[in-house]
Enzyme design. Structure first.
Site: not given
Ligand code: CMP
Length: 141
Positions: A10, A50, A113, A116, A127
């Site tokens: 990311k 997404y 985080n 993904h 994907e």
């Molecule tokens: P990712 O694996 O990219 O898949 C979807 C993303 O949504 C996830 O990682 C997080 O970065 C984001 N995400 C999931 N839950 C939340 C939340 N409660 N608040 C903000 N972002 C979220």
């Protein structure tokens, strides 16, 4: 069973120059990198990628964030790859991620985080096809 998954480093991790550290950990854990590319996502692309989260309250913010800088997209291969990679990276929220996982070490919050990862073999195939042609992947196997 040998399987593939899609991962995205990311924007925050790219901006903080963590690409090398993350790739090293991925390779040391025996995930084979089949394809890799650095891209700057356009808003429509991130929205489409997404789409599964379109009704979630964080959708717009997530889309905006994923377009805020360059990302690195990759196809990985390993036995039981989807589950193995999700275990390797740690919980979605870095605060809950196990010590030694990349989300724990490089993520800062649930949005930033680190990476993904596809959540099922079916979604992994969708994907992967979103970013890479079958030809690119077959040639690298
Ligand atoms: P990712 O694996 O990219 O898949 C979807 C993303 O949504 C996830 O990682 C997080 O970065 C984001 N995400 C999931 N839950 C939340 C939340 N409660 N608040 C903000 N972002 C979220």
């Amino acid at each position: 069973m040998i399987q593939q998954t899609l991962t995205i480093i990311k924007p925050e991790c790219v901006a903080k120059h963590h690409i090398g550290d993350i790739l090293q950990r991925i390779e040391k854990a025996d995930f084979k990198i089949l394809a890799i590319r650095m891209v700057r996502l356009q808003s429509q692309e991130a929205q489409q990628f997404y789409l599964i989260h379109k009704d979630r309250p964080f959708y717009q913010e997530l889309v905006q964030y994923m377009c805020s800088g360059k990302v690195v997209v990759m196809v990985l291969e390993k036995d039981n790859c989807v589950e193995a990679f999700r275990k390797f990276i740690g919980s979605t929220n870095p605060k809950d991620a196990a010590p030694g996982t990349i989300r724990k070490d490089f993520g800062t919050d649930i949005q930033n985080n680190c990476v993904h990862a596809s959540d099922s073999p079916e979604n992994a195939q969708k994907e992967i096809a979103f970013f890479f042609s079958a030809k690119e992947i077959i040639l690298n196997q």
